[in-house]
Design an enzyme around this catalytic site. Structure first.
Site, PDB file in Angstrom:
ATOM      1  CG  MET A 120     129.804  60.319 -52.930  1.00 28.28           C
ATOM      2  SD  MET A 120     130.135  59.349 -54.401  1.00 28.28           S
ATOM      3  CE  MET A 120     131.683  58.574 -53.938  1.00 28.28           C
ATOM      4  CB  CYS A 121     126.867  54.523 -51.245  1.00 29.87           C
ATOM      5  SG  CYS A 121     125.627  54.800 -52.517  1.00 29.87           S
ATOM      6  CD  GLU A 122     130.254  56.839 -45.238  1.00 32.99           C
ATOM      7  OE1 GLU A 122     131.071  56.150 -44.596  1.00 32.99           O
ATOM      8  OE2 GLU A 122     129.943  57.991 -44.920  1.00 32.99           O
ATOM      9  CB  ILE A 163     124.705  52.947 -45.531  1.00 33.37           C
ATOM     10  CG1 ILE A 163     126.012  53.715 -45.355  1.00 33.37           C
ATOM     11  CG2 ILE A 163     124.519  51.965 -44.392  1.00 33.37           C
ATOM     12  CD1 ILE A 163     126.044  54.495 -44.054  1.00 33.37           C
ATOM     13  CG  ASN A 177     131.486  55.044 -52.653  1.00 28.69           C
ATOM     14  OD1 ASN A 177     131.879  55.715 -53.602  1.00 28.69           O
ATOM     15  ND2 ASN A 177     131.521  55.486 -51.427  1.00 28.69           N
TER      16      ASN A 177
END
Lengths: 259, 259
Positions: free
Chosen positions: B1-3, B78, B108
């Site tokens: 997962m992205c943030e 990110i 996300n």
């Protein structure tokens, strides 16, 4: 007047050397205190840096000068504002997406009473330059739903440039990441460097580079700038109305627009 | 997962403190090695930094962390790649122009079999995220030729988000520079800081800040992030399906989308 700097290369190449020369003109020795920006293509992506502050003392410019970002198509601009205030929204290069491609544009000159063609692309800021960019993209998007052959596209593009000449000075750089289009209506110079490479010395600052240490014999790199950036090489001057399509460091097409 | 990390403030505010926490998760202590990016609005302009490299050792990230860029609307991301390779073209936030405004978007989550609506906005890269962004902008541009009232716009926008829930996880941040829209379908937290300000301590690195030294009593600053970034403050968790429209640091509208 603003100053333009572009690069077309057949291998990803950094522009640190030329950028170092140009940024000395950005409020240091030159009158271009009103911001600067640069667009680097990497694959289909484009990386932009913009700063409405003078580039000779910009932390972002120092990063770009010292951090070698490698690209085959680069457009850079330092600004002396005439039309439009000093702001981030008025800082070149401008970018838009058309046909799933990022397009980047910068302009040197001044156009009187130029309004952008109506269409999906609208200026965000209030420069004549961004209006020209939107005019060109609106014209292309009205002609083609999908990206056409490059020769068709360039014919449409050069025709769309024709009315600009009636409004004033319009030296432009436009790229879709695959090629770089330049139009000269007053001043633009270029140099193509290829093997055997030699040394070059910047005009504006005591910096030299020996390209033989940074290149292979297959590299072809063209740098296009408002004024020559080096003082020991022979730069070519574009004629008034001359446009060129650069790809992989070489001129792929060229022509002339007459007023 | 992205943030995700976003900010909405009633005065131009830098995001250095929160960014310092987030970037430690970018390949340092976290799994998000696949690039990062940030969009800062300044007036009508937007300044983006993108890097397909991990942010914890990125020269560009160090610049953003140390150079206080002040903005009222910020979107940062990110990435841990799932759909789409690691490249500049696939690095969030994505930006487009609509109605003479720059729009920025980050996502996300992961959507299965999601194709963008047809329309003038087309993805450049191959992420599900950019397809969602194009879907939202195509929907808005099909509904309105000019920017509508914000309440009409947000109604159309939240309806356009509805089908996303059927395709997977979709936490998003979207801004036009005037406001910041957030949608939570799995995980999103926020905190609003206002007078009396206190001290905050990052969860991911030994850094504290005393906001009383950096603010006036009128400042209102909301930070929205996938996970709380500080360990001595009370963050609010968004519910599944909850959307909020942030403006000048406050929630201006909110609602819920149910699957």
């Amino acid at each position: 007047m603003c100053e333009l700097l572009g690069m077309s290369a057949n291998v990803p190449t950094d522009i640190c050397f030329s950028f170092a020369g140009l940024m000395r003109r950005g409020g240091g020795i030159g009158p271009h205190r009103d911001g600067w920006g640069v667009a680097f293509y990497e694959g289909k992506g484009v990386r932009c840096f913009h700063d409405p502050n003078p580039c000779h003392d910009s932390a972002i410019a120092k990063l770009v000068e010292s951090y070698p970002i490698k690209s085959q198509n680069v457009i850079c601009h330092i600004r002396q504002a005439n039309v439009g205030g000093v702001s981030l929204a008025n800082t070149h290069p401008f970018t838009r997406e058309l046909w799933g491609q990022y397009w980047a544009f910068a302009h040197n000159g001044q156009l009187a009473n130029f309004d952008s063609t109506k269409g999906p692309f609208r200026p965000v800021g209030d420069t004549d330059s961004e209006a020209v960019f939107c005019h060109l993209l609106n014209t292309l998007s009205q002609h083609y739903e999908q990206p056409p052959d490059t020769s068709d596209l360039i014919q449409t593009l050069s025709q769309a440039c024709q009315p600009l000449l009636e409004h004033g000075v319009c030296n432009i750089m436009l790229s879709n990441g695959d090629w770089l289009f330049t139009l000269c209506t007053s001043k633009l110079h270029w140099i193509t460097r290829r093997a055997p490479f030699g040394a070059a010395h910047l005009s504006d600052v005591e910096v030299s580079i020996d390209f033989t240490e940074h290149t292979t014999s297959a590299d072809i790199v063209t740098v296009i700038a408002t004024e020559p950036l080096t003082n020991n090489e022979q730069w070519n001057a574009c004629q008034r109305g001359e446009w060129r399509l650069w790809q992989a460091g070489e001129t792929r097409m060229s022509g002339s627009i007459k007023r």
